[in-house]
Design an enzyme around this catalytic site. Structure first.
Site, PDB file in Angstrom:
ATOM      1  N   ASP A   1       0.831  -1.206   0.000  1.00  0.00           N
ATOM      2  CA  ASP A   1       0.000   0.000   0.000  1.00  0.00           C
ATOM      3  C   ASP A   1       0.866   1.256   0.000  1.00  0.00           C
ATOM      4  OD1 ASP A   1      -2.582  -1.082  -0.086  1.00  0.00           O
ATOM      5  OD2 ASP A   1      -2.586  -1.466   2.062  1.00  0.00           O
ATOM      6  N   GLY A   2       1.995   1.178   0.699  1.00  0.00           N
ATOM      7  CA  GLY A   2       2.924   2.306   0.734  1.00  0.00           C
ATOM      8  C   GLY A   2       3.437   2.645  -0.668  1.00  0.00           C
TER       9      GLY A   2
ATOM     10  N   ASP B   1      -1.964  15.695  21.659  1.00  0.00           N
ATOM     11  CA  ASP B   1      -0.811  15.491  20.766  1.00  0.00           C
ATOM     12  C   ASP B   1      -1.107  15.936  19.339  1.00  0.00           C
ATOM     13  OD1 ASP B   1       0.583  14.463  22.848  1.00  0.00           O
ATOM     14  OD2 ASP B   1       0.791  12.430  22.031  1.00  0.00           O
TER      15      ASP B   1
ATOM     16  N   ALA C   1      -4.382  11.320  21.464  1.00  0.00           N
ATOM     17  CA  ALA C   1      -4.082  11.600  22.875  1.00  0.00           C
ATOM     18  C   ALA C   1      -4.602  12.958  23.339  1.00  0.00           C
ATOM     19  CB  ALA C   1      -2.566  11.480  23.138  1.00  0.00           C
TER      20      ALA C   1
ATOM     21  N   ASN D   1      -4.713   8.588   2.041  1.00  0.00           N
ATOM     22  CA  ASN D   1      -4.981   7.983   3.348  1.00  0.00           C
ATOM     23  C   ASN D   1      -5.454   9.011   4.363  1.00  0.00           C
ATOM     24  OD1 ASN D   1      -4.492   5.285   2.952  1.00  0.00           O
ATOM     25  ND2 ASN D   1      -2.458   5.258   3.890  1.00  0.00           N
TER      26      ASN D   1
HETATM   27  P1  NAP Z   1       4.689   2.156   6.711  1.00  0.00           P
HETATM   28  O1  NAP Z   1       5.146   2.641   8.049  1.00  0.00           O
HETATM   29  O2  NAP Z   1       5.505   1.199   5.941  1.00  0.00           O
HETATM   30  O3  NAP Z   1       3.178   1.637   6.787  1.00  0.00           O
HETATM   31  C1  NAP Z   1       2.535   1.303   7.898  1.00  0.00           C
HETATM   32  C2  NAP Z   1       1.578   0.168   7.539  1.00  0.00           C
HETATM   33  O4  NAP Z   1       0.335   0.738   7.083  1.00  0.00           O
HETATM   34  C3  NAP Z   1       2.054  -0.760   6.427  1.00  0.00           C
HETATM   35  O5  NAP Z   1       1.789  -2.093   6.829  1.00  0.00           O
HETATM   36  C4  NAP Z   1       1.200  -0.360   5.252  1.00  0.00           C
HETATM   37  O6  NAP Z   1       0.965  -1.407   4.337  1.00  0.00           O
HETATM   38  C5  NAP Z   1      -0.080  -0.008   5.955  1.00  0.00           C
HETATM   39  N1  NAP Z   1      -1.041   0.807   5.201  1.00  0.00           N
HETATM   40  C6  NAP Z   1      -0.816   1.830   4.362  1.00  0.00           C
HETATM   41  N2  NAP Z   1      -1.989   2.315   3.889  1.00  0.00           N
HETATM   42  C7  NAP Z   1      -2.966   1.546   4.440  1.00  0.00           C
HETATM   43  C8  NAP Z   1      -4.370   1.540   4.349  1.00  0.00           C
HETATM   44  N3  NAP Z   1      -5.012   2.435   3.597  1.00  0.00           N
HETATM   45  N4  NAP Z   1      -5.060   0.627   5.068  1.00  0.00           N
HETATM   46  C9  NAP Z   1      -4.427  -0.272   5.840  1.00  0.00           C
HETATM   47  N5  NAP Z   1      -3.099  -0.315   5.979  1.00  0.00           N
HETATM   48  C10 NAP Z   1      -2.373   0.590   5.283  1.00  0.00           C
HETATM   49  O7  NAP Z   1       4.413   3.445   5.819  1.00  0.00           O
HETATM   50  P2  NAP Z   1       3.873   3.452   4.321  1.00  0.00           P
HETATM   51  O8  NAP Z   1       3.833   2.077   3.759  1.00  0.00           O
HETATM   52  O9  NAP Z   1       4.584   4.552   3.646  1.00  0.00           O
HETATM   53  O10 NAP Z   1       2.341   3.910   4.544  1.00  0.00           O
HETATM   54  C11 NAP Z   1       2.062   5.203   4.960  1.00  0.00           C
HETATM   55  C12 NAP Z   1       0.863   5.103   5.858  1.00  0.00           C
HETATM   56  O11 NAP Z   1       1.212   4.368   7.009  1.00  0.00           O
HETATM   57  C13 NAP Z   1       0.357   6.424   6.375  1.00  0.00           C
HETATM   58  O12 NAP Z   1      -0.524   7.014   5.460  1.00  0.00           O
HETATM   59  C14 NAP Z   1      -0.301   6.021   7.663  1.00  0.00           C
HETATM   60  O13 NAP Z   1      -1.682   5.781   7.474  1.00  0.00           O
HETATM   61  C15 NAP Z   1       0.327   4.706   8.035  1.00  0.00           C
HETATM   62  N6  NAP Z   1       1.021   4.816   9.304  1.00  0.00           N
HETATM   63  C16 NAP Z   1       0.454   4.218  10.379  1.00  0.00           C
HETATM   64  C17 NAP Z   1       1.023   4.346  11.628  1.00  0.00           C
HETATM   65  C18 NAP Z   1       0.347   3.702  12.785  1.00  0.00           C
HETATM   66  O14 NAP Z   1      -0.592   2.934  12.558  1.00  0.00           O
HETATM   67  N7  NAP Z   1       0.750   4.008  14.003  1.00  0.00           N
HETATM   68  C19 NAP Z   1       2.182   5.091  11.799  1.00  0.00           C
HETATM   69  C20 NAP Z   1       2.749   5.690  10.673  1.00  0.00           C
HETATM   70  C21 NAP Z   1       2.141   5.554   9.426  1.00  0.00           C
HETATM   71  P3  NAP Z   1       2.108  -1.936   3.323  1.00  0.00           P
HETATM   72  O15 NAP Z   1       2.999  -2.814   4.157  1.00  0.00           O
HETATM   73  O16 NAP Z   1       1.314  -2.705   2.327  1.00  0.00           O
HETATM   74  O17 NAP Z   1       2.828  -0.766   2.751  1.00  0.00           O
HETATM   75 MN    MN Z   2       4.905   0.216   3.658  1.00  0.00          MN
END
Ligand code: NAP
Ligand code: MN
Length: 268
Positions: free
Chosen positions: A48-49, A153, A188, A125
């Site tokens: 997804d990233g 936060d 938070a 997202n």
């Molecule tokens: P990452 O840190 O590698 O991604 C975090 C996880 O979120 C990965 O497993 C990614 O899937 C998954 N993800 C991304 N979009 C999603 C969606 N629409 N629904 C469900 N899961 C999803 O960062 P990244 O791959 O660049 O993705 C960026 C996104 O990560 C941000 O938009 C944010 O939503 C999310 N994120 C979440 C947290 C948290 O939950 N605490 C923290 C930072 C960022 P893939 O492994 O398939 O890439």
């Molecule tokens: Mn990712």
């Protein structure tokens, strides 16, 4: 006769490179042109990233392009095809019988003290605003009417397809992407006898907009999907459903709730 111009974006995984190579060969054999700069179809290979990155590379021409996601890891929310199904993917693309699918996006505006016009972004997202060192104090307006004074936060504002990402981690609801709405979730929040916020996520309709006015402007981080914008003097941010949508090519129909179950629950 050429069928169309395709760009392929992959992540750094070995399996993604291999899939990219194979897909390139298959597409050329089916009379597609590979055009990384001016494509009509964009295929992302990875997770997804990876899809988020591909989206932002072409987010200035969303009305002229369609996206397709191949996943080389686990099933994703934007990726429908597996890397062992590339032949089928190409033949599906050639006689696309899938009903057109598009998802809502978030229109984000960020206004700082120095610019006269706000900067505009699209989020697939979510967008978040966080204060790194001290409590964020902000007035939250819905449709220009004050709703609450937030202390905590930060805040997360997400699209329906983004609702399973960061939004979910901060306690937001999972929203079906056919619902044309966006969601505000608290990160938070400080709640006591003096400071009050609603304390639960809210879902805002496509005819409404949200504005966040910051009391102090220093130390803020704004994120848009994968990207972070560091801004020292932010005055306000506003959010609404964008006029643009993200369009998919050869979208494999999968029940949204099935995808959610597959990603978060598994076999019962
Ligand atoms: P990452 O840190 O590698 O991604 C975090 C996880 O979120 C990965 O497993 C990614 O899937 C998954 N993800 C991304 N979009 C999603 C969606 N629409 N629904 C469900 N899961 C999803 O960062 P990244 O791959 O660049 O993705 C960026 C996104 O990560 C941000 O938009 C944010 O939503 C999310 N994120 C979440 C947290 C948290 O939950 N605490 C923290 C930072 C960022 P893939 O492994 O398939 O890439
Ligand atoms: Mn990712």
């Amino acid at each position: 006769m050429t069928k169309g111009k395709v760009a392929i974006m992959s992540n750094q995984q070995e399996s993604s490179f291999a899939a990219k190579e194979k897909l390139t060969t298959l597409l050329k054999a089916a009379d597609y042109t590979i055009d990384q700069n001016d494509p009509e179809i964009i295929i992302s290979i990875g997770g997804d990233g990876t899809f988020l990155s591909a989206f932002h590379m072409f987010d200035h021409k969303l009305n002229h392009v369609r996206f397709l996601g191949v996943h080389t890891g686990h099933l994703g929310f934007y990726t429908d095809w597996r890397d062992f199904e590339l032949e089928e993917l190409v033949s599906n693309l050639s006689n696309d019988e899938h009903p057109p699918v598009s998802y809502p996006l978030l229109d984000v505006q960020v206004k700082d003290r120095y610019q006269t016009q706000p900067q505009r972004f699209l989020a697939l997202n979510e967008a978040t605003i966080k204060r790194a060192t001290r409590t964020m104090v902000a007035d939250v307006y819905i449709k220009d009417e004050i709703f609450e004074r937030f202390r905590g936060d930060g805040l997360s504002v997400s699209t329906p397809t983004g609702s399973t990402a960061y939004n979910k981690s901060v306690g937001g609801a999972v929203l079906h992407p056919r619902i044309n709405a966006f969601q505000l979730a608290e990160i938070a929040s400080l709640n006591n006898r003096v400071f009050r916020t609603l304390g639960s996520p809210i879902i805002i309709s496509d005819s409404e907009w949200l504005t966040v006015h910051l009391e102090e402007s220093s130390d803020y981080l704004v994120t848009i999907d994968r990207f972070t914008i560091q801004h020292d003097e932010i005055e306000w941010l506003s959010f609404k459903i964008a006029d643009e949508r993200v369009h998919f090519a050869s979208y494999r129909h999968m029940h949204f709730w099935h995808r959610v179950k597959d990603a978060f629950i598994g076999e019962i």
